[in-house]
Design a protein around this motif. Structure first.
Motif, PDB file in Angstrom:
ATOM      1  N   ILE A  14      37.937  48.202  38.914  1.00  0.00           N
ATOM      2  CA  ILE A  14      38.067  49.520  39.676  1.00  0.00           C
ATOM      3  C   ILE A  14      37.785  49.109  40.957  1.00  0.00           C
ATOM      4  O   ILE A  14      38.374  49.367  42.048  1.00  0.00           O
ATOM      5  N   PHE A  15      36.670  48.439  41.347  1.00  0.00           N
ATOM      6  CA  PHE A  15      35.854  48.395  42.600  1.00  0.00           C
ATOM      7  C   PHE A  15      36.747  47.100  43.317  1.00  0.00           C
ATOM      8  O   PHE A  15      36.642  47.068  44.660  1.00  0.00           O
ATOM      9  N   PHE A  16      37.418  46.049  42.783  1.00  0.00           N
ATOM     10  CA  PHE A  16      37.732  44.966  43.407  1.00  0.00           C
ATOM     11  C   PHE A  16      39.280  44.809  43.164  1.00  0.00           C
ATOM     12  O   PHE A  16      40.081  44.926  44.184  1.00  0.00           O
ATOM     13  N   LEU A  17      39.593  44.837  41.948  1.00  0.00           N
ATOM     14  CA  LEU A  17      41.001  44.474  41.708  1.00  0.00           C
ATOM     15  C   LEU A  17      42.029  45.695  42.584  1.00  0.00           C
ATOM     16  O   LEU A  17      42.964  45.481  42.715  1.00  0.00           O
ATOM     17  N   LEU A  18      41.719  46.903  41.879  1.00  0.00           N
ATOM     18  CA  LEU A  18      42.529  48.037  41.964  1.00  0.00           C
ATOM     19  C   LEU A  18      42.407  48.185  43.733  1.00  0.00           C
ATOM     20  O   LEU A  18      43.408  48.566  44.214  1.00  0.00           O
ATOM     21  N   ARG A  19      41.375  47.836  44.522  1.00  0.00           N
ATOM     22  CA  ARG A  19      41.132  48.234  45.802  1.00  0.00           C
ATOM     23  C   ARG A  19      41.971  47.238  46.352  1.00  0.00           C
ATOM     24  O   ARG A  19      42.746  47.549  47.457  1.00  0.00           O
ATOM     25  N   TYR A  20      42.239  45.820  45.972  1.00  0.00           N
ATOM     26  CA  TYR A  20      42.910  44.791  46.609  1.00  0.00           C
ATOM     27  C   TYR A  20      44.549  45.141  46.465  1.00  0.00           C
ATOM     28  O   TYR A  20      45.331  45.031  47.137  1.00  0.00           O
ATOM     29  N   LEU A  21      44.843  46.040  45.300  1.00  0.00           N
ATOM     30  CA  LEU A  21      46.246  46.270  45.077  1.00  0.00           C
ATOM     31  C   LEU A  21      46.667  47.463  46.002  1.00  0.00           C
ATOM     32  O   LEU A  21      47.516  47.432  46.376  1.00  0.00           O
ATOM     33  N   ILE A  22      45.543  48.397  46.252  1.00  0.00           N
ATOM     34  CA  ILE A  22      45.800  49.333  47.124  1.00  0.00           C
ATOM     35  C   ILE A  22      45.986  48.670  48.489  1.00  0.00           C
ATOM     36  O   ILE A  22      47.004  49.256  49.284  1.00  0.00           O
TER      37      ILE A  22
END
Length: 186
Positions: free
Chosen positions: A166-174
């Motif tokens: 949630i905090f790393f992979l999803l953020r980089y996707l956004i």
């Protein structure tokens, strides 16, 4: 190292620190809820055990618990519907069958007539049962609770992966999506 790189590193470090703190807070709360659930289960079992002591029970309930706990050894063989058993035991024919069953499988000191007489005189079982039934229902809910099972290593690992995602992979996707849209507009 320039100022922009330092800011990026500081921001990533703060995200990592925040994720780690959140992980331990969730783990701590999970452990507290698990312990609380086990304590509640223990207290309910203790209350039920005190209420179902054979000396204090009305006769029909005593017969039910004797059959279920002392005669029947396998859990799949135990009777589930105690309320129906208690009400059916008022019938003389059913009471006779139960007496024969107890005599065959267990130990009974009274005669059949004494047994049937005690069954017919017992008017307290239904009232007493209404005290026990809500506790057994609450115990069942507590045992079926999500927090009843202990926290295993794989669950802790899944929680860590989930938070990291949630905090790393999803953020980089956004971030990547925003950057792509910005590049297409230019």
């Amino acid at each position: 190292m320039n100022k922009k790189t330092k800011k990026i590193i500081a921001k990533e470090f703060l995200f990592l620190l925040g994720t780690t703190i959140l992980f331990f807070v969730i783990l701590f709360i999970w452990i507290i809820l698990n312990d609380s659930n086990h304590n509640k289960e223990y207290k309910l079992k203790d209350k039920i055990e005190k209420l179902t002591e054979s000396e204090k029970l009305p006769y029909r309930l005593r017969v039910f618990y004797y059959i279920n706990n002392d005669i029947t050894e396998n859990s799949w063989n135990k009777m589930k519907d105690s309320e129906k058993f208690i009400s059916d035991l008022k019938d003389t024919e059913n009471a006779s069958k139960i007496y024969d069953y107890i005599k065959e499988k267990g130990n009974i000191s009274s005669t059949k007539d004494e047994f049937l007489d005690k069954i017919s005189k017992d008017n307290e079982s239904e009232n007493y049962f209404t005290k026990i039934l809500p506790l057994e229902t609450e115990l069942k809910k507590t045992e079926d609770s999500f927090f009843n099972s202990s926290i295993r290593d794989e669950e802790i690992f899944v929680l860590g992966i989930f938070l990291f995602s949630i905090f790393f992979l999803l953020r980089y996707l956004i971030y990547g999506t925003k950057w792509s849209i910005k590049q297409l507009k230019e």
